[in-house]
Scaffold this motif. Structure first.
Motif, PDB file in Angstrom:
ATOM      1  N   ALA A 477       0.781  -1.383  -0.055  1.00 19.55           N
ATOM      2  CA  ALA A 477       0.242   0.078   0.061  1.00 19.55           C
ATOM      3  C   ALA A 477       0.918   1.344  -0.200  1.00 19.55           C
ATOM      4  O   ALA A 477       0.580   2.208  -0.648  1.00 19.55           O
ATOM      5  CB  ALA A 477      -0.946   0.060   1.215  1.00 19.55           C
ATOM      6  N   ASN A 478       1.938   1.219   0.824  1.00 18.82           N
ATOM      7  CA  ASN A 478       2.756   2.452   0.862  1.00 18.82           C
ATOM      8  C   ASN A 478       3.982   2.355  -0.073  1.00 18.82           C
ATOM      9  O   ASN A 478       4.924   3.217   0.037  1.00 18.82           O
ATOM     10  CB  ASN A 478       3.060   2.893   2.315  1.00 18.82           C
ATOM     11  CG  ASN A 478       4.154   1.403   2.992  1.00 18.82           C
ATOM     12  OD1 ASN A 478       5.054   1.161   2.170  1.00 18.82           O
ATOM     13  ND2 ASN A 478       3.910   1.298   4.173  1.00 18.82           N
ATOM     14  N   GLU A 479       4.065   1.383  -0.950  1.00 23.06           N
ATOM     15  CA  GLU A 479       5.001   1.234  -1.871  1.00 23.06           C
ATOM     16  C   GLU A 479       6.598   1.040  -1.247  1.00 23.06           C
ATOM     17  O   GLU A 479       7.450   1.870  -1.368  1.00 23.06           O
ATOM     18  CB  GLU A 479       5.110   2.536  -2.725  1.00 23.06           C
ATOM     19  CG  GLU A 479       3.697   2.322  -3.517  1.00 23.06           C
ATOM     20  CD  GLU A 479       3.822   3.523  -4.704  1.00 23.06           C
ATOM     21  OE1 GLU A 479       4.676   4.419  -4.750  1.00 23.06           O
ATOM     22  OE2 GLU A 479       2.713   3.581  -5.397  1.00 23.06           O
ATOM     23  N   GLY A 480       6.716   0.091  -0.193  1.00 20.96           N
ATOM     24  CA  GLY A 480       7.951  -0.536   0.128  1.00 20.96           C
ATOM     25  C   GLY A 480       8.433  -0.015   1.708  1.00 20.96           C
ATOM     26  O   GLY A 480       9.633  -0.356   1.829  1.00 20.96           O
ATOM     27  N   ILE A 481       7.638   0.638   2.395  1.00 22.30           N
ATOM     28  CA  ILE A 481       8.259   1.079   3.613  1.00 22.30           C
ATOM     29  C   ILE A 481       7.660   0.158   4.726  1.00 22.30           C
ATOM     30  O   ILE A 481       6.578  -0.122   5.072  1.00 22.30           O
ATOM     31  CB  ILE A 481       7.579   2.508   4.026  1.00 22.30           C
ATOM     32  CG1 ILE A 481       7.970   3.568   2.880  1.00 22.30           C
ATOM     33  CG2 ILE A 481       8.193   2.992   5.419  1.00 22.30           C
ATOM     34  CD1 ILE A 481       7.493   5.022   3.133  1.00 22.30           C
ATOM     35  N   ILE A 512      12.205   0.401  -5.234  1.00 24.03           N
ATOM     36  CA  ILE A 512      11.492  -0.263  -6.517  1.00 24.03           C
ATOM     37  C   ILE A 512      11.109   0.832  -7.066  1.00 24.03           C
ATOM     38  O   ILE A 512      10.529   1.762  -6.861  1.00 24.03           O
ATOM     39  CB  ILE A 512      10.400  -1.200  -5.952  1.00 24.03           C
ATOM     40  CG1 ILE A 512      11.106  -2.504  -5.278  1.00 24.03           C
ATOM     41  CG2 ILE A 512       9.739  -1.727  -7.135  1.00 24.03           C
ATOM     42  CD1 ILE A 512       9.981  -3.350  -4.798  1.00 24.03           C
ATOM     43  N   SER A 513      11.306   0.608  -8.684  1.00 21.23           N
ATOM     44  CA  SER A 513      10.878   1.608  -9.503  1.00 21.23           C
ATOM     45  C   SER A 513       9.585   1.916  -9.451  1.00 21.23           C
ATOM     46  O   SER A 513       8.360   0.980  -9.392  1.00 21.23           O
ATOM     47  CB  SER A 513      11.323   1.409 -10.927  1.00 21.23           C
ATOM     48  OG  SER A 513      10.530   0.425 -11.528  1.00 21.23           O
ATOM     49  N   GLN A 514       9.149   3.207  -9.548  1.00 22.93           N
ATOM     50  CA  GLN A 514       7.630   3.543  -9.665  1.00 22.93           C
ATOM     51  C   GLN A 514       6.800   2.886 -10.699  1.00 22.93           C
ATOM     52  O   GLN A 514       5.849   2.392 -10.416  1.00 22.93           O
ATOM     53  CB  GLN A 514       7.536   5.051  -9.850  1.00 22.93           C
ATOM     54  CG  GLN A 514       6.157   5.618  -9.337  1.00 22.93           C
ATOM     55  CD  GLN A 514       5.681   5.223  -8.141  1.00 22.93           C
ATOM     56  OE1 GLN A 514       6.219   5.730  -7.083  1.00 22.93           O
ATOM     57  NE2 GLN A 514       4.321   4.585  -8.238  1.00 22.93           N
ATOM     58  N   GLY A 515       7.490   2.681 -11.875  1.00 28.11           N
ATOM     59  CA  GLY A 515       6.563   1.958 -13.002  1.00 28.11           C
ATOM     60  C   GLY A 515       6.415   0.494 -12.410  1.00 28.11           C
ATOM     61  O   GLY A 515       5.121   0.003 -12.643  1.00 28.11           O
ATOM     62  N   ASN A 516       7.312  -0.133 -11.891  1.00 29.16           N
ATOM     63  CA  ASN A 516       7.144  -1.582 -11.234  1.00 29.16           C
ATOM     64  C   ASN A 516       5.965  -1.601 -10.238  1.00 29.16           C
ATOM     65  O   ASN A 516       4.980  -2.411 -10.187  1.00 29.16           O
ATOM     66  CB  ASN A 516       8.226  -2.128 -10.610  1.00 29.16           C
ATOM     67  CG  ASN A 516       9.226  -2.423 -12.050  1.00 29.16           C
ATOM     68  OD1 ASN A 516       8.639  -2.623 -13.148  1.00 29.16           O
ATOM     69  ND2 ASN A 516      10.598  -2.720 -11.747  1.00 29.16           N
ATOM     70  N   TRP A 517       6.212  -0.562  -9.398  1.00 27.48           N
ATOM     71  CA  TRP A 517       4.767  -0.468  -8.359  1.00 27.48           C
ATOM     72  C   TRP A 517       3.535  -0.145  -9.029  1.00 27.48           C
ATOM     73  O   TRP A 517       2.503  -1.002  -8.493  1.00 27.48           O
ATOM     74  CB  TRP A 517       5.281   0.912  -7.324  1.00 27.48           C
ATOM     75  CG  TRP A 517       6.188   0.587  -6.161  1.00 27.48           C
ATOM     76  CD1 TRP A 517       7.240   1.201  -6.000  1.00 27.48           C
ATOM     77  CD2 TRP A 517       5.916  -0.516  -5.376  1.00 27.48           C
ATOM     78  NE1 TRP A 517       7.828   0.881  -4.823  1.00 27.48           N
ATOM     79  CE2 TRP A 517       7.282  -0.185  -4.290  1.00 27.48           C
ATOM     80  CE3 TRP A 517       5.250  -1.533  -4.901  1.00 27.48           C
ATOM     81  CZ2 TRP A 517       7.335  -1.216  -3.369  1.00 27.48           C
ATOM     82  CZ3 TRP A 517       5.268  -2.207  -3.900  1.00 27.48           C
ATOM     83  CH2 TRP A 517       6.525  -2.112  -2.984  1.00 27.48           C
ATOM     84  N   ASP A 518       3.489   0.656 -10.025  1.00 29.26           N
ATOM     85  CA  ASP A 518       2.282   0.779 -10.405  1.00 29.26           C
ATOM     86  C   ASP A 518       1.792  -0.576 -11.527  1.00 29.26           C
ATOM     87  O   ASP A 518       0.438  -0.670 -11.459  1.00 29.26           O
ATOM     88  CB  ASP A 518       2.319   1.990 -11.671  1.00 29.26           C
ATOM     89  CG  ASP A 518       2.761   3.289 -11.157  1.00 29.26           C
ATOM     90  OD1 ASP A 518       2.486   3.483  -9.658  1.00 29.26           O
ATOM     91  OD2 ASP A 518       3.267   4.262 -11.832  1.00 29.26           O
ATOM     92  N   LEU A 519       2.680  -1.121 -12.155  1.00 29.12           N
ATOM     93  CA  LEU A 519       2.160  -2.373 -12.498  1.00 29.12           C
ATOM     94  C   LEU A 519       1.521  -3.453 -11.572  1.00 29.12           C
ATOM     95  O   LEU A 519       0.421  -3.691 -11.902  1.00 29.12           O
ATOM     96  CB  LEU A 519       3.139  -3.125 -13.400  1.00 29.12           C
ATOM     97  CG  LEU A 519       3.635  -2.334 -14.855  1.00 29.12           C
ATOM     98  CD1 LEU A 519       4.759  -3.062 -15.368  1.00 29.12           C
ATOM     99  CD2 LEU A 519       2.551  -2.817 -15.743  1.00 29.12           C
ATOM    100  N   VAL A 520       2.200  -3.682 -10.606  1.00 29.13           N
ATOM    101  CA  VAL A 520       1.643  -4.749  -9.746  1.00 29.13           C
ATOM    102  C   VAL A 520       0.455  -4.241  -8.916  1.00 29.13           C
ATOM    103  O   VAL A 520      -0.430  -4.991  -8.379  1.00 29.13           O
ATOM    104  CB  VAL A 520       2.746  -4.864  -8.670  1.00 29.13           C
ATOM    105  CG1 VAL A 520       2.314  -5.614  -7.346  1.00 29.13           C
ATOM    106  CG2 VAL A 520       3.984  -5.651  -9.349  1.00 29.13           C
ATOM    107  N   LYS A 521       0.394  -3.008  -8.451  1.00 25.38           N
ATOM    108  CA  LYS A 521      -0.769  -2.307  -7.567  1.00 25.38           C
ATOM    109  C   LYS A 521      -1.994  -2.412  -8.589  1.00 25.38           C
ATOM    110  O   LYS A 521      -2.969  -2.570  -8.140  1.00 25.38           O
ATOM    111  CB  LYS A 521      -0.390  -0.914  -7.155  1.00 25.38           C
ATOM    112  CG  LYS A 521       0.483  -1.044  -6.051  1.00 25.38           C
ATOM    113  CD  LYS A 521       1.132   0.414  -5.385  1.00 25.38           C
ATOM    114  CE  LYS A 521      -0.189   0.904  -4.592  1.00 25.38           C
ATOM    115  NZ  LYS A 521       0.219   2.214  -4.070  1.00 25.38           N
TER     116      LYS A 521
END
Length: 625
Positions: A477-481, A512-521
């Motif tokens: 949810a918070n992208e890796g924290i 982790i790159s923002q693009g990869n977070w966006d894909l998985v989320k």
């Protein structure tokens, strides 16, 4: 005449000897008296005083425990304790026998308590706490026949929510011999003291304890108090203020209860012998606060000791906090780890697609649920439909070492950092290291490629706790924290002044790159859309959420059911994991997740706020099994 004179001389010598001996003995006696009076006078004066003056400990009120919104969860009420002064001799034997018989305590147990306090023999020895009013009245009547027996008021602990928070709050009990021997005796504790034995009561024992007071009393030769010489008031313990939302805790607990009852009604005897328990953890992904921690079956700490034998023998192990102390295979909820690992390690391109024909081509050739062929899919589709074929290929590309490394990046294989409760398990990260540590024979330690494929889908050797899965959902949810999870927000003294405040603590942060977070989320968002594995339950929700369902297979028994997620999709306020042991799969927990979100965001109608029946109809979409 001569003989008479000699006889007189003998008598005279004897008289002289007698007087010399007498004078010598008198000298020794006077010297001894002088020694006792002058040199040892202070010591014997103290002994004399201690024989008639006793210092009785006054227990401090134990600190109270409050919920997030100020609800009183653990409080004190007056109770009675019977204690015994050290009177020694036949009187002590008679009293010990009577107390043993009347209070149903082993004589040896009482004698052990007496022996353990010989070094403080002028303090009363606690024999039993929590006396009933009838017992107090009877002992009071018998007081003249029981030298050294005194009745003291000692607070009893009351838990206002009964079973609801038993695993979180824990319970108190009489200090054990082991605890005394392991250092608590050196910290001022004594036999008979009441201390925390589980949960927050145990972890925060020193904060909740307070400082004892003392009462100086004069006793007669029978050990009976005849005069109160003064006292020093105790200092109450500090209070705990929790992050737990009590109403949310109650709702989630009832929702899981209803889900389990529904399974029993629909599946009958086939599941009755296998259904174990359930758990749910709800967190704030922005700071690690635990809003709800549920473990089923529950127990009531108010009646723990009277029901202890039944609780210990119960095969469902109600005393275990499943949220932190039991581990289970995560099933498909693990697939976001595989997806991010493949993307970050450049084993998968963002737009890359794989042809999913329903079964993977390498051993052990796992299938999709119902052998469903999904056609050409990318990582977003793979998460939406929970494609076993896609993630098998990702596992094959990554290899087990990278997969294990990324598992640990998300906190698996270690405790989450929760310091408020004892007993958190680390779980098991599937990998070479585990097999080498667990198996003795060299051939058993070999890691096979097929095991990597299974691990990439969240099966095999992986086992994690519900708290670990909730923390993982929070990190998505918070992208890796990784924030330290916590149950206590602050500690205050009896006057309400803040003694300690829990701050937000970052334990790890993933790059982790923002693009990869966006894909998985986005894949997690699609899970809740029409056609996704949870779409049948969430497609009418008025805002987007991120979810992943999981069904963990168990040989010879019904599957476990999981769902993890966060809501809303934009700016998440909660992250969660929900689990039902041997419940038959993710379709059994998905309705609980929907009920949780509806309740938390006030989407329920007033007459729906009690979860009477959860919709288990899965015909409207694809279910991850």
């Amino acid at each position: 005449m001569l003989m008479s004179e000699e006889k007189d001389k003998v008598i005279f010598k004897r008289i002289q000897a007698f007087f010399v001996i007498t004078i010598f003995l008198c000298f020794i006696l006077v010297a001894r008296l002088a020694y006792l009076q002058v040199l040892e006078g202070d010591y014997y004066e103290q002994v004399s005083e201690e024989n008639r003056m006793r210092r009785i400990t006054i227990d401090p009120p134990r600190g109270e425990i409050y919920g997030r919104d100020g609800e009183l969860l653990a409080k004190n009420t007056p109770g009675y304790t019977v204690s015994l002064m050290d009177v020694g001799g036949a009187d002590e034997e008679k009293v010990v026998y009577f107390l043993s018989d009347y209070l149903e305590i082993e004589e040896q147990e009482i004698k052990d308590k007496i022996d353990s306090q010989r070094f403080r023999q002028f303090e009363p020895i606690r024999i039993k706490s929590g006396l009933s009013y009838e017992q107090v009245a009877h002992l009071a009547e018998k007081r003249t026949e029981l030298p050294g027996v005194i009745l003291e008021i000692q607070p009893d602990r009351i838990y206002t929510q009964d079973k609801l928070l038993g695993h979180v709050l824990g319970y108190t009990g009489e200090i054990t011999r082991t605890q005394l021997d392991r250092g608590m005796g050196e910290e001022g504790y004594r036999p008979g003291d009441i201390v925390g034995q589980s949960g927050l009561e145990k972890t925060y024992q020193e904060e909740l304890r307070g400082e004892p007071g003392f009462r100086q009393v004069e006793v007669n030769r029978f050990g009976r108090v005849i005069n109160n010489m003064g006292e020093e008031e105790p200092i109450p313990g500090n209070n705990l203020h929790l992050t737990i939302d009590v109403e949310l805790q109650e709702f989630v607990s009832e929702s899981l209860d209803h889900a389990i009852e529904t399974i029993r009604e629909e599946e009958g005897e086939e599941y009755e012998d296998h259904l174990g328990g359930a758990s749910a953890v709800v967190m704030n992904p922005d700071n690690g606060e635990i809003l709800s921690m549920v473990s089923l079956p529950k127990y009531d700490p108010n009646t723990l000791y009277e029901n202890y034998a039944d609780l210990i023998e119960d095969s469902t192990r109600p005393l275990r906090n499943r949220a932190i102390s039991e581990t289970y295979p995560p099933g498909s909820t693990y697939k976001m780890v595989t997806a991010l690992a493949a993307l970050e390690e450049n084993e998968l391109a963002a737009e890359e697609t794989i042809l999913d024909e329903g079964r993977y081509w390498n051993p052990p050739r796992p299938r999709n649920f119902q052998n469903r062929a999904l056609g050409r899919i990318d990582v977003v589709d793979a998460l939406k439909y929970s494609s076993n074929v896609f993630f098998s290929e990702m596992g094959h590309r990554l290899g087990i070492n990278l997969l294990s490394e990324w598992s640990r990046n998300f906190g698996f294989g270690a405790t989450t950092g929760l310091e408020d409760l004892d007993g958190e398990h680390t779980g098991i990260v599937a990998g070479v290291e585990y097999k080498e540590r667990h198996f003795q024979e060299a051939e058993q330690q070999v890691w096979y490629p097929g095991e990597t494929i299974i691990a990439a889908m969240g099966q095999g050797y992986h086992t994690y706790t519900p708290l670990q899965l909730a923390n993982y959902a929070a990190m998505l949810a918070n992208e890796g924290i990784h924030y330290r999870p916590h149950l206590v927000s602050e500690v205050t003294d009896s006057q309400g002044e803040i003694v300690e405040k829990t701050g937000t603590e970052t334990l790890n942060e993933l790059d982790i790159s923002q693009g990869n977070w966006d894909l998985v989320k986005e894949g997690m968002r699609q899970v809740a859309q029409p056609g996704g594995t949870a779409g049948w339950m969430f497609d009418d929700l008025e805002f987007d959420v991120g979810l992943k369902t999981g069904t963990a297979e168990v040989a010879g028994r019904p599957s476990h059911g999981w769902i993890v997620g966060f809501a809303p999709y934009e700016d998440p306020e909660i992250a969660f994991s929900i689990f039902i042991e041997h419940g038959g799969g993710s379709s059994r927990v998905t309705p609980v997740a929907r009920a949780l979100i509806d309740y938390y965001f006030d989407l329920m109608e007033e007459d729906e706020e009690e979860p009477e029946e959860l919709d288990m109809d899965t015909d409207s979409g694809y279910v991850d099994e």
